[in-house]
Design an enzyme around this catalytic site. Structure first.
Site, PDB file in Angstrom:
ATOM      1  N   HIS A  95     -19.365  -5.025   3.593  1.00  0.00           N
ATOM      2  CA  HIS A  95     -19.224  -3.918   2.648  1.00  0.00           C
ATOM      3  C   HIS A  95     -20.471  -3.722   1.786  1.00  0.00           C
ATOM      4  O   HIS A  95     -20.711  -2.644   1.267  1.00  0.00           O
ATOM      5  CB  HIS A  95     -18.017  -4.138   1.719  1.00  0.00           C
ATOM      6  N   ARG A 106     -23.700  -2.135  -4.787  1.00  0.00           N
ATOM      7  CA  ARG A 106     -23.094  -1.959  -3.472  1.00  0.00           C
ATOM      8  C   ARG A 106     -24.212  -1.490  -2.557  1.00  0.00           C
ATOM      9  O   ARG A 106     -24.711  -0.382  -2.704  1.00  0.00           O
ATOM     10  CB  ARG A 106     -22.001  -0.913  -3.582  1.00  0.00           C
ATOM     11  N   SER A 131     -12.607  -5.575  -4.456  1.00  0.00           N
ATOM     12  CA  SER A 131     -12.017  -4.419  -5.141  1.00  0.00           C
ATOM     13  C   SER A 131     -12.798  -3.909  -6.349  1.00  0.00           C
ATOM     14  O   SER A 131     -13.817  -4.479  -6.750  1.00  0.00           O
ATOM     15  CB  SER A 131     -10.575  -4.709  -5.572  1.00  0.00           C
ATOM     16  N   ILE A 141      -3.846   0.105  -2.872  1.00  0.00           N
ATOM     17  CA  ILE A 141      -4.336  -1.283  -2.952  1.00  0.00           C
ATOM     18  C   ILE A 141      -5.788  -1.270  -2.520  1.00  0.00           C
ATOM     19  O   ILE A 141      -6.104  -1.146  -1.337  1.00  0.00           O
ATOM     20  CB  ILE A 141      -3.546  -2.269  -2.052  1.00  0.00           C
ATOM     21  N   ASP A 142      -6.670  -1.397  -3.500  1.00  0.00           N
ATOM     22  CA  ASP A 142      -8.088  -1.509  -3.189  1.00  0.00           C
ATOM     23  C   ASP A 142      -8.386  -2.998  -3.083  1.00  0.00           C
ATOM     24  O   ASP A 142      -7.920  -3.787  -3.899  1.00  0.00           O
ATOM     25  CB  ASP A 142      -8.908  -0.876  -4.319  1.00  0.00           C
ATOM     26  N   LYS A 181     -14.406  -5.408  -9.887  1.00  0.00           N
ATOM     27  CA  LYS A 181     -15.824  -5.617 -10.257  1.00  0.00           C
ATOM     28  C   LYS A 181     -16.247  -4.625 -11.343  1.00  0.00           C
ATOM     29  O   LYS A 181     -16.947  -4.986 -12.276  1.00  0.00           O
ATOM     30  CB  LYS A 181     -16.734  -5.451  -9.020  1.00  0.00           C
ATOM     31  N   GLU A 204      -5.254   7.385  -0.080  1.00  0.00           N
ATOM     32  CA  GLU A 204      -5.823   6.747   1.106  1.00  0.00           C
ATOM     33  C   GLU A 204      -4.862   6.787   2.302  1.00  0.00           C
ATOM     34  O   GLU A 204      -5.293   6.881   3.445  1.00  0.00           O
ATOM     35  CB  GLU A 204      -6.204   5.293   0.789  1.00  0.00           C
ATOM     36  N   ASP A 246     -12.385   4.810  -3.897  1.00  0.00           N
ATOM     37  CA  ASP A 246     -12.928   3.463  -4.102  1.00  0.00           C
ATOM     38  C   ASP A 246     -13.848   3.380  -5.316  1.00  0.00           C
ATOM     39  O   ASP A 246     -14.305   2.288  -5.662  1.00  0.00           O
ATOM     40  CB  ASP A 246     -13.714   3.012  -2.861  1.00  0.00           C
ATOM     41  N   ASP A 262      -6.215   4.976  -4.743  1.00  0.00           N
ATOM     42  CA  ASP A 262      -6.256   3.852  -3.799  1.00  0.00           C
ATOM     43  C   ASP A 262      -5.138   2.893  -4.202  1.00  0.00           C
ATOM     44  O   ASP A 262      -5.248   2.169  -5.193  1.00  0.00           O
ATOM     45  CB  ASP A 262      -7.618   3.140  -3.856  1.00  0.00           C
ATOM     46  N   THR A 299      -7.953  -4.755   0.087  1.00  0.00           N
ATOM     47  CA  THR A 299      -6.850  -5.294   0.917  1.00  0.00           C
ATOM     48  C   THR A 299      -7.190  -6.699   1.410  1.00  0.00           C
ATOM     49  O   THR A 299      -6.308  -7.548   1.519  1.00  0.00           O
ATOM     50  CB  THR A 299      -6.561  -4.376   2.133  1.00  0.00           C
ATOM     51  N   ASP A 328       0.815  -1.206   0.000  1.00  0.00           N
ATOM     52  CA  ASP A 328       0.000   0.000   0.000  1.00  0.00           C
ATOM     53  C   ASP A 328       0.857   1.269   0.000  1.00  0.00           C
ATOM     54  O   ASP A 328       0.693   2.144  -0.849  1.00  0.00           O
ATOM     55  CB  ASP A 328      -0.824  -0.008   1.292  1.00  0.00           C
TER      56      ASP A 328
HETATM   57  N1  LIG Z   1     -18.993  -0.582   5.849  1.00  0.00           N
HETATM   58  C1  LIG Z   1     -18.496  -0.474   4.627  1.00  0.00           C
HETATM   59  N2  LIG Z   1     -19.319  -0.335   3.562  1.00  0.00           N
HETATM   60  C2  LIG Z   1     -18.834  -0.237   2.320  1.00  0.00           C
HETATM   61  N3  LIG Z   1     -17.511  -0.273   2.025  1.00  0.00           N
HETATM   62  C3  LIG Z   1     -16.635  -0.404   3.023  1.00  0.00           C
HETATM   63  C4  LIG Z   1     -17.080  -0.513   4.367  1.00  0.00           C
HETATM   64  N4  LIG Z   1     -15.987  -0.632   5.158  1.00  0.00           N
HETATM   65  C5  LIG Z   1     -14.908  -0.593   4.341  1.00  0.00           C
HETATM   66  N5  LIG Z   1     -15.275  -0.464   3.047  1.00  0.00           N
HETATM   67  C6  LIG Z   1     -14.421  -0.341   1.862  1.00  0.00           C
HETATM   68  O1  LIG Z   1     -14.744  -1.285   0.891  1.00  0.00           O
HETATM   69  C7  LIG Z   1     -13.631  -1.355  -0.007  1.00  0.00           C
HETATM   70  C8  LIG Z   1     -13.467  -2.748  -0.515  1.00  0.00           C
HETATM   71  O2  LIG Z   1     -14.641  -3.063  -1.160  1.00  0.00           O
HETATM   72  P1  LIG Z   1     -14.943  -4.500  -1.768  1.00  0.00           P
HETATM   73  O3  LIG Z   1     -15.700  -5.259  -0.737  1.00  0.00           O
HETATM   74  O4  LIG Z   1     -15.762  -4.157  -2.959  1.00  0.00           O
HETATM   75  O5  LIG Z   1     -13.634  -5.107  -2.106  1.00  0.00           O
HETATM   76  C9  LIG Z   1     -12.414  -0.924   0.772  1.00  0.00           C
HETATM   77  O6  LIG Z   1     -11.845   0.205   0.170  1.00  0.00           O
HETATM   78  C10 LIG Z   1     -12.975  -0.630   2.146  1.00  0.00           C
HETATM   79  O7  LIG Z   1     -12.393   0.507   2.727  1.00  0.00           O
HETATM   80  P2  LIG Z   1     -11.144   0.366   3.722  1.00  0.00           P
HETATM   81  O8  LIG Z   1     -10.003   0.027   2.827  1.00  0.00           O
HETATM   82  O9  LIG Z   1     -11.012   1.717   4.293  1.00  0.00           O
HETATM   83  O10 LIG Z   1     -11.511  -0.714   4.680  1.00  0.00           O
HETATM   84 MG   LIG Z   2     -10.302   0.707  -1.290  1.00  0.00          MG
END
Ligand SMILES: Nc1ncnc2c1ncn2[C@@H]1O[C@H](COP(=O)(O)O)[C@@H](O)[C@H]1OP(=O)(O)O
Ligand SMILES: [Mg+2]
Length: 351
Positions: A238, A279, A262, A135-136, A265, A68, A292, A133, A138, A45
């Site tokens: 998420h 989402r 990430s 690394i989206d 999608k 980020e 994101d 971002d 993680t 990252d």
């Molecule tokens: N409660 C939440 N609702 C939606 N997205 C979230 C939530 N918590 C974290 N994320 C973010 O979802 C993204 C990953 O999405 P996906 O599930 O599509 O891979 C990350 O960037 C993450 O942020 P973070 O990196 O700050 O945790």
């Molecule tokens: Mg991200």
């Protein structure tokens, strides 16, 4: 404006940063790094953020950057900082011309930390703002799955350039949709998606820098919504898996959703490997982050899609570091977006 230079710099910067993350990813896969250790993702990252911000600052010194990460924790952890510096200092693109175009990389560890710290812009309605971002996904990175390196240029609140580096998706635009990474790092994986507003979306192999390798990408035409394929988050925290299943049912979709981490999608539906990406908010107070969604939003729209939130509003990137005027995301081919949105509204409205 054509944004040719911005696109070129963004593509090369994402390509180089993705290379850095792949080096960490493969080390982890080989088992050299401990399984529970969270440091691989931290190293990747910070390293990716340093390389990308350095390139932006060299080429567009007055632009703002919303990244980020920030480096304060690194200044306290010399060991971690050294490990990242080692990677940053040794990750280069193959051809010198591309390195030159990026303005080289940080010359010292101090310069690296300064680059990491230059992503603190508050964002907003005015001017040129890059959203990054490094690394989206993680969680995907840690479980050896999908992740993406994401970069977008927002001008006066509108996304103009978007680039996604997806090292674990197949290069082939017609490959069936799957979150599977195959033999890690094997041939045929690693794709870069890119779009400029008004110029369409393309994909090309991550491993080759030449623009002539770019192929235009388009969303698949959906004539019968019941045959559409959904992508959704792996993480139920998420995006609500329960609401997703009810919406699928309402649309007559029986095929199981493909779960992947990430912005891979967004890239996947943009090239017609899947069709729909929702989402669905789990927590009412969560504000989605601009980094994101900015690149994915543009790539999907330029490939023939529409992207709104669950209430039908376009994503508003002018509100600072978060999408505070939006809730969730509904991404679909233009012709069926309204139909999908109706199903989303009806399921979420009846809760
Ligand atoms: N409660 C939440 N609702 C939606 N997205 C979230 C939530 N918590 C974290 N994320 C973010 O979802 C993204 C990953 O999405 P996906 O599930 O599509 O891979 C990350 O960037 C993450 O942020 P973070 O990196 O700050 O945790
Ligand atoms: Mg991200």
């Amino acid at each position: 404006m054509s944004y040719r230079k911005e696109l070129k710099v963004a593509e090369l910067a994402v390509q180089r940063a993705t290379l850095l993350t792949q080096r960490v990813f493969h080390e982890k896969a080989k088992g050299t790094l401990s399984k529970d250790d969270k440091s691989p993702v931290t190293i990747g990252d910070f390293g990716a953020q340093a390389l990308i911000i350095h390139a932006i600052r060299r080429n567009f010194p007055t632009d703002e950057i919303v990244g980020e990460e920030e480096a304060s924790s690194l200044r306290e952890d010399k060991d971690l900082s050294n490990q990242i510096w080692e990677l940053v200092n040794t990750t280069k693109l193959d051809d010198e011309a591309s390195e030159e175009q990026l303005g080289g990389s940080p010359k010292t560890e101090r310069e690296m930390l300064q680059a990491i710290d230059a992503g603190q812009s508050a964002g907003g309605r005015h001017g040129r703002i890059w959203a990054l971002d490094p690394i989206d996904g993680t969680k995907g990175f840690l479980r050896g799955g999908q992740y993406a390196v994401c970069l977008a240029l927002i001008v006066d609140g509108h996304v103009k350039v978007g680039v996604l580096g997806c090292p674990n998706l197949p290069v082939d635009n017609s490959a069936p949709l799957s979150a599977d990474v195959g033999d890690k790092g094997g041939e045929g994986r690693g794709v870069l998606f890119a779009a400029v507003l008004g110029s369409g979306a393309v994909s090309r192999p991550l491993s080759r820098g030449a623009l002539q390798d770019s192929q235009p990408i388009h969303m698949r035409e959906v004539t019968d919504i019941a045959q559409a394929t959904f992508c959704e988050s792996v993480e139920a925290g998420h995006s609500s898996h329960g609401d997703q299943a009810m919406i699928a049912k309402k649309l007559g979709i029986v095929k199981e959703s493909v779960r992947m981490d990430s912005q891979a999608k967004y890239g996947s539906i943009a090239r017609g490997a899947g069709d729909l990406y929702l989402r669905l908010p789990v927590r009412a107070d969560y504000q989605e982050k601009i980094w994101d969604h900015a690149a994915g939003d543009l790539i999907v729209r330029e490939a023939g899609g529409q992207v709104t939130d669950v209430e039908g509003r376009r994503l508003d990137f002018s509100q600072g570091r978060t999408l505070k005027e939006n809730k969730g995301v509904v991404a679909a081919p233009k012709d069926v977006h309204e139909q999908v949105l109706d199903a989303v509204r009806s399921v979420l409205g009846s809760k």
